[in-house]
Design an enzyme around this catalytic site. Structure first.
Site, PDB file in Angstrom:
ATOM      1  N   TYR A 146       3.307  -9.176  32.307  1.00  0.00           N
ATOM      2  CA  TYR A 146       2.850  -8.868  33.675  1.00  0.00           C
ATOM      3  C   TYR A 146       3.452  -7.532  34.135  1.00  0.00           C
ATOM      4  O   TYR A 146       2.777  -6.709  34.740  1.00  0.00           O
ATOM      5  CB  TYR A 146       3.248 -10.009  34.611  1.00  0.00           C
ATOM      6  CG  TYR A 146       2.614  -9.945  35.984  1.00  0.00           C
ATOM      7  CD1 TYR A 146       1.247 -10.167  36.161  1.00  0.00           C
ATOM      8  CD2 TYR A 146       3.382  -9.680  37.125  1.00  0.00           C
ATOM      9  CE1 TYR A 146       0.661 -10.130  37.418  1.00  0.00           C
ATOM     10  CE2 TYR A 146       2.820  -9.642  38.388  1.00  0.00           C
ATOM     11  CZ  TYR A 146       1.447  -9.870  38.533  1.00  0.00           C
ATOM     12  OH  TYR A 146       0.878  -9.829  39.793  1.00  0.00           O
ATOM     13  N   THR A 184      -0.091 -18.280  43.284  1.00  0.00           N
ATOM     14  CA  THR A 184       1.330 -18.609  43.487  1.00  0.00           C
ATOM     15  C   THR A 184       1.523 -20.083  43.843  1.00  0.00           C
ATOM     16  O   THR A 184       2.578 -20.656  43.536  1.00  0.00           O
ATOM     17  CB  THR A 184       1.959 -17.716  44.577  1.00  0.00           C
ATOM     18  OG1 THR A 184       1.105 -17.705  45.727  1.00  0.00           O
ATOM     19  CG2 THR A 184       2.161 -16.308  44.085  1.00  0.00           C
TER      20      THR A 184
HETATM   21  P1  NAP Z   1      -5.908 -15.755  42.600  1.00  0.00           P
HETATM   22  O1  NAP Z   1      -5.971 -16.506  43.875  1.00  0.00           O
HETATM   23  O2  NAP Z   1      -5.675 -16.494  41.323  1.00  0.00           O
HETATM   24  O3  NAP Z   1      -7.217 -14.852  42.476  1.00  0.00           O
HETATM   25  C1  NAP Z   1      -7.485 -14.111  41.313  1.00  0.00           C
HETATM   26  C2  NAP Z   1      -8.928 -14.304  40.940  1.00  0.00           C
HETATM   27  O4  NAP Z   1      -9.183 -13.532  39.741  1.00  0.00           O
HETATM   28  C3  NAP Z   1      -9.255 -15.768  40.605  1.00  0.00           C
HETATM   29  O5  NAP Z   1     -10.436 -16.183  41.275  1.00  0.00           O
HETATM   30  C4  NAP Z   1      -9.452 -15.724  39.101  1.00  0.00           C
HETATM   31  O6  NAP Z   1     -10.389 -16.687  38.630  1.00  0.00           O
HETATM   32  C5  NAP Z   1     -10.014 -14.330  38.915  1.00  0.00           C
HETATM   33  N1  NAP Z   1     -10.018 -13.929  37.508  1.00  0.00           N
HETATM   34  C6  NAP Z   1      -9.197 -14.312  36.496  1.00  0.00           C
HETATM   35  N2  NAP Z   1      -9.612 -13.782  35.338  1.00  0.00           N
HETATM   36  C7  NAP Z   1     -10.715 -13.047  35.612  1.00  0.00           C
HETATM   37  C8  NAP Z   1     -11.598 -12.267  34.830  1.00  0.00           C
HETATM   38  N3  NAP Z   1     -11.445 -12.144  33.494  1.00  0.00           N
HETATM   39  N4  NAP Z   1     -12.625 -11.636  35.448  1.00  0.00           N
HETATM   40  C9  NAP Z   1     -12.813 -11.760  36.782  1.00  0.00           C
HETATM   41  N5  NAP Z   1     -12.025 -12.494  37.571  1.00  0.00           N
HETATM   42  C10 NAP Z   1     -10.969 -13.129  36.998  1.00  0.00           C
HETATM   43  O7  NAP Z   1      -4.747 -14.637  42.655  1.00  0.00           O
HETATM   44  P2  NAP Z   1      -4.223 -13.673  43.827  1.00  0.00           P
HETATM   45  O8  NAP Z   1      -2.839 -14.071  44.107  1.00  0.00           O
HETATM   46  O9  NAP Z   1      -5.215 -13.570  44.918  1.00  0.00           O
HETATM   47  O10 NAP Z   1      -4.140 -12.311  42.993  1.00  0.00           O
HETATM   48  C11 NAP Z   1      -5.030 -11.243  43.147  1.00  0.00           C
HETATM   49  C12 NAP Z   1      -4.378 -10.001  42.560  1.00  0.00           C
HETATM   50  O11 NAP Z   1      -3.170  -9.720  43.265  1.00  0.00           O
HETATM   51  C13 NAP Z   1      -3.995 -10.125  41.088  1.00  0.00           C
HETATM   52  O12 NAP Z   1      -4.246  -8.903  40.418  1.00  0.00           O
HETATM   53  C14 NAP Z   1      -2.502 -10.384  41.155  1.00  0.00           C
HETATM   54  O13 NAP Z   1      -1.813  -9.961  39.989  1.00  0.00           O
HETATM   55  C15 NAP Z   1      -2.116  -9.535  42.358  1.00  0.00           C
HETATM   56  N6  NAP Z   1      -0.864  -9.918  42.974  1.00  0.00           N
HETATM   57  C16 NAP Z   1      -0.713 -11.147  43.530  1.00  0.00           C
HETATM   58  C17 NAP Z   1       0.509 -11.464  44.119  1.00  0.00           C
HETATM   59  C18 NAP Z   1       0.759 -12.808  44.738  1.00  0.00           C
HETATM   60  O14 NAP Z   1       1.917 -13.083  45.087  1.00  0.00           O
HETATM   61  N7  NAP Z   1      -0.237 -13.650  44.944  1.00  0.00           N
HETATM   62  C19 NAP Z   1       1.553 -10.518  44.137  1.00  0.00           C
HETATM   63  C20 NAP Z   1       1.341  -9.277  43.555  1.00  0.00           C
HETATM   64  C21 NAP Z   1       0.123  -8.972  42.985  1.00  0.00           C
HETATM   65  P3  NAP Z   1      -9.831 -18.106  38.067  1.00  0.00           P
HETATM   66  O15 NAP Z   1      -9.049 -18.725  39.168  1.00  0.00           O
HETATM   67  O16 NAP Z   1     -11.090 -18.835  37.702  1.00  0.00           O
HETATM   68  O17 NAP Z   1      -8.960 -17.756  36.887  1.00  0.00           O
END
Ligand code: NAP
Length: 239
Positions: A146, A184
């Site tokens: 990551y 998370t």
């Molecule tokens: P999330 O709720 O899991 O949303 C991410 C989405 O991306 C999910 O709907 C997931 O689908 C989808 N996804 C996974 N693989 C994919 C693919 N191959 N093609 C298209 N879509 C795909 O996560 P989030 O927390 O909102 O995260 C969004 C972004 O923010 C990510 O890049 C994450 O690394 C970043 N981020 C998050 C945090 C945090 O604390 N939440 C902190 C820093 C950065 P599935 O659920 O079906 O897999």
């Protein structure tokens, strides 16, 4: 109406940060194409069109962007948000897991930017926002893959910003701290508690707090900003 008449593509928009961003943008007057690897889990609001896009697939990217341009004639904003997380330390990290992380979180951003600049160079305008993380510029133990991808996204954004500045395309990275999302929520509570305890504001962020950062970078309000890192982390990186 800060995004009136803007055509926007968001990846990973069925959940968490991507979903909040899609809803906020639609409320600000954008036409939003909310894409995800699987169809949305709940109906989207007005002004949002759901589409299937696996960010690891070159073919999916081309179909999605060509489809948007056929329908609307342009693409103004790309939010490269889709991502997964993994916690293995270097010595426990298998090659398949490494390749999967690179494919989704890094190659997905490469393919998305490449497809978007194809259109944006023609238009001589566009804004790309790549979602990195605080782990794109600071380290914790573990989560080796990551850290690799989020650091890469930070530098890829700066490179693209410099390469296409003459084409009127702005590229920035956004670095969230801990945000309460399905990603998370699925993690071990003690892990989440530790990150929140290490956050000066002593709380996790809400998806909308990241969406507002995306809104600023996507809109013309940030017209003199490219190649920068917007950190939204409750003070974590300031320590
Ligand atoms: P999330 O709720 O899991 O949303 C991410 C989405 O991306 C999910 O709907 C997931 O689908 C989808 N996804 C996974 N693989 C994919 C693919 N191959 N093609 C298209 N879509 C795909 O996560 P989030 O927390 O909102 O995260 C969004 C972004 O923010 C990510 O890049 C994450 O690394 C970043 N981020 C998050 C945090 C945090 O604390 N939440 C902190 C820093 C950065 P599935 O659920 O079906 O897999």
């Amino acid at each position: 109406m800060r995004l009136q008449e803007k055509i926007v593509l968001i990846t990973g928009a069925a959940s968490g940060i991507g979903q909040a961003t899609a809803e906020l943008f639609a409320g600000e007057g954008a036409t939003v194409f909310a894409s995800d690897v699987t169809p949305p889990r709940q109906p989207h609001a007005n002004g949002i069109e759901a589409m299937t896009l696996d960010v690891t697939s070159e073919g999916d990217w081309k179909t999605a962007v060509d489809g948007i341009v056929d329908k609307t004639g342009r693409l103004d904003v790309l939010i490269n948000n889709a991502g997964i997380i993994a916690y293995e330390p270097l010595h426990e990290l298998g090659l398949d897991a490494w390749h999967r992380m690179i494919a989704i979180d890094q190659t997905g951003v490469f393919l998305g930017m490449r497809e978007a600049v194809r259109i944006m160079r023609r238009q001589k305008s566009g804004s790309i926002v790549n979602i990195s993380s605080i782990w794109g510029s600071a380290a914790v133990a573990g989560a080796h893959s990551y850290h690799a991808v989020k650091g890469a996204v930070r530098n890829m954004s700066k490179n693209a910003a410099m390469t296409y500045v003459g084409d009127g395309i702005r590229v920035n990275s956004l670095h969230p701290g801990f945000i309460h999302t399905p990603l998370t929520d699925a993690q071990a509570p003690d892990l989440n508690d530790a990150v929140i305890a290490a956050t000066p504001m002593k709380r996790g962020g809400r998806p909308i707090e990241i969406a507002y950062g995306c809104l600023f970078l996507a809109s013309d309000e940030s017209s003199f900003i490219t190649g920068t890192e917007l950190v939204i982390d409750g003070g974590y990186l300031a320590q």
